[in-house]
Scaffold this motif. Structure first.
Motif, mmCIF file in Angstrom:
data_model
loop_
_atom_site.group_PDB
_atom_site.id
_atom_site.type_symbol
_atom_site.label_atom_id
_atom_site.label_comp_id
_atom_site.label_asym_id
_atom_site.label_seq_id
_atom_site.Cartn_x
_atom_site.Cartn_y
_atom_site.Cartn_z
ATOM 1 N N GLY A 124 59.112 -82.891 -8.420
ATOM 2 C CA GLY A 124 60.448 -83.065 -7.892
ATOM 3 C C GLY A 124 60.364 -83.444 -6.422
ATOM 4 O O GLY A 124 59.271 -83.639 -5.891
ATOM 5 N N PRO A 125 61.497 -83.533 -5.764
ATOM 6 C CA PRO A 125 61.511 -83.960 -4.364
ATOM 7 C C PRO A 125 60.686 -83.079 -3.421
ATOM 8 O O PRO A 125 60.036 -83.595 -2.519
ATOM 9 C CB PRO A 125 62.993 -83.908 -3.988
ATOM 10 C CG PRO A 125 63.717 -84.051 -5.281
ATOM 11 C CD PRO A 125 62.845 -83.368 -6.303
ATOM 12 N N ASN A 126 60.712 -81.763 -3.618
ATOM 13 C CA ASN A 126 59.957 -80.890 -2.702
ATOM 14 C C ASN A 126 59.288 -79.710 -3.412
ATOM 15 O O ASN A 126 59.058 -78.657 -2.819
ATOM 16 C CB ASN A 126 60.850 -80.389 -1.564
ATOM 17 C CG ASN A 126 61.907 -79.401 -2.013
ATOM 18 O OD1 ASN A 126 62.233 -79.281 -3.194
ATOM 19 N ND2 ASN A 126 62.460 -78.661 -1.056
ATOM 20 N N PHE A 127 58.919 -79.914 -4.684
ATOM 21 C CA PHE A 127 58.396 -78.816 -5.493
ATOM 22 C C PHE A 127 57.708 -79.393 -6.729
ATOM 23 O O PHE A 127 58.075 -80.469 -7.198
ATOM 24 C CB PHE A 127 59.594 -77.942 -5.917
ATOM 25 C CG PHE A 127 59.294 -76.648 -6.605
ATOM 26 C CD1 PHE A 127 58.534 -75.665 -5.996
ATOM 27 C CD2 PHE A 127 59.824 -76.390 -7.858
ATOM 28 C CE1 PHE A 127 58.297 -74.446 -6.626
ATOM 29 C CE2 PHE A 127 59.602 -75.179 -8.496
ATOM 30 C CZ PHE A 127 58.832 -74.202 -7.871
ATOM 31 N N ASP A 181 66.378 -71.213 -1.570
ATOM 32 C CA ASP A 181 67.590 -71.995 -1.298
ATOM 33 C C ASP A 181 67.283 -73.387 -0.762
ATOM 34 O O ASP A 181 68.172 -74.212 -0.643
ATOM 35 C CB ASP A 181 68.518 -71.240 -0.351
ATOM 36 C CG ASP A 181 67.908 -71.007 1.024
ATOM 37 O OD1 ASP A 181 66.662 -70.967 1.141
ATOM 38 O OD2 ASP A 181 68.688 -70.848 1.987
ATOM 39 N N GLN A 182 66.027 -73.673 -0.479
ATOM 40 C CA GLN A 182 65.615 -74.984 -0.005
ATOM 41 C C GLN A 182 65.118 -75.910 -1.108
ATOM 42 O O GLN A 182 64.790 -77.063 -0.868
ATOM 43 C CB GLN A 182 64.523 -74.837 1.057
ATOM 44 C CG GLN A 182 64.964 -74.067 2.285
ATOM 45 C CD GLN A 182 66.117 -74.732 3.010
ATOM 46 O OE1 GLN A 182 66.055 -75.920 3.296
ATOM 47 N NE2 GLN A 182 67.177 -73.978 3.285
ATOM 48 N N LEU A 183 65.040 -75.384 -2.334
ATOM 49 C CA LEU A 183 64.577 -76.192 -3.454
ATOM 50 C C LEU A 183 65.568 -77.315 -3.747
ATOM 51 O O LEU A 183 66.756 -77.074 -3.941
ATOM 52 C CB LEU A 183 64.406 -75.317 -4.705
ATOM 53 C CG LEU A 183 64.039 -76.044 -6.000
ATOM 54 C CD1 LEU A 183 62.689 -76.740 -5.862
ATOM 55 C CD2 LEU A 183 64.029 -75.091 -7.161
ATOM 56 N N VAL A 184 65.059 -78.533 -3.785
ATOM 57 C CA VAL A 184 65.868 -79.710 -4.109
ATOM 58 C C VAL A 184 65.618 -80.034 -5.577
ATOM 59 O O VAL A 184 64.523 -80.411 -5.950
ATOM 60 C CB VAL A 184 65.507 -80.914 -3.209
ATOM 61 C CG1 VAL A 184 66.323 -82.139 -3.592
ATOM 62 C CG2 VAL A 184 65.678 -80.570 -1.737
ATOM 63 N N GLU A 185 66.644 -79.880 -6.400
ATOM 64 C CA GLU A 185 66.482 -80.079 -7.846
ATOM 65 C C GLU A 185 66.796 -81.490 -8.302
ATOM 66 O O GLU A 185 66.374 -81.910 -9.367
ATOM 67 C CB GLU A 185 67.367 -79.095 -8.620
ATOM 68 C CG GLU A 185 66.910 -77.661 -8.469
ATOM 69 C CD GLU A 185 67.617 -76.732 -9.438
ATOM 70 O OE1 GLU A 185 68.005 -77.172 -10.535
ATOM 71 O OE2 GLU A 185 67.753 -75.554 -9.081
ATOM 72 N N VAL A 186 67.539 -82.234 -7.521
ATOM 73 C CA VAL A 186 67.944 -83.578 -7.911
ATOM 74 C C VAL A 186 67.035 -84.578 -7.229
ATOM 75 O O VAL A 186 66.863 -84.539 -6.011
ATOM 76 C CB VAL A 186 69.412 -83.848 -7.535
ATOM 77 C CG1 VAL A 186 69.824 -85.257 -7.908
ATOM 78 C CG2 VAL A 186 70.326 -82.843 -8.191
ATOM 79 N N ALA A 187 66.453 -85.463 -8.008
ATOM 80 C CA ALA A 187 65.574 -86.498 -7.446
ATOM 81 C C ALA A 187 66.374 -87.672 -6.950
ATOM 82 O O ALA A 187 67.466 -87.909 -7.328
ATOM 83 C CB ALA A 187 64.553 -86.941 -8.479
#
Length: 109
Positions: free
Chosen positions: A29-32, A103-109
């Motif tokens: 994903g974007p950051n994970f 809360d910093q997880l970005v789920e949308v690519a």
């Protein structure tokens, strides 16, 4: 049981684990990164490769991160497969020591 990527990966996205995985179970994903529980064979070779110790056997997840089991499964179904190591995020070293990053997880690519 399966292995699970936990909170420590958020903002870092080191991919050392990807290059040693014999079954290509990582998704990006974007950051994970996440592990697809349907593909993971629970071999554990990825655990030692993670420089931020973000990968756990499902039964060993720290308290407060049990929801990452479902999170990994859900996001693996949506995010693209990653099969080769890439460079970590630009500020990965800074993010590596942070706590409470959910809360910093970005789920949308």
């Amino acid at each position: 049981m399966t292995h699970v990527v936990g909170e420590s990966c958020i903002g870092c996205k080191y991919t050392d684990c990807v290059s040693v995985c014999p079954v290509e179970c990582f998704h990006e994903g974007p950051n994970f990164l996440v592990i697809d529980p349907e593909v993971c064979i629970d071999c554990g070779v990825c655990v030692a490769e993670c420089p931020v110790e973000a990968i756990y056997d499902e039964k060993d997840l720290p308290d407060g991160q049990k929801d990452y089991v479902a999170l990994n499964a859900r996001l693996a179904a949506r995010w693209p497969l990653i099969t080769q190591s890439t460079e970590p995020l630009p500020e990965a070293d800074e993010w590596a020591s942070r706590q409470g990053k959910r809360d910093q997880l970005v789920e949308v690519a």
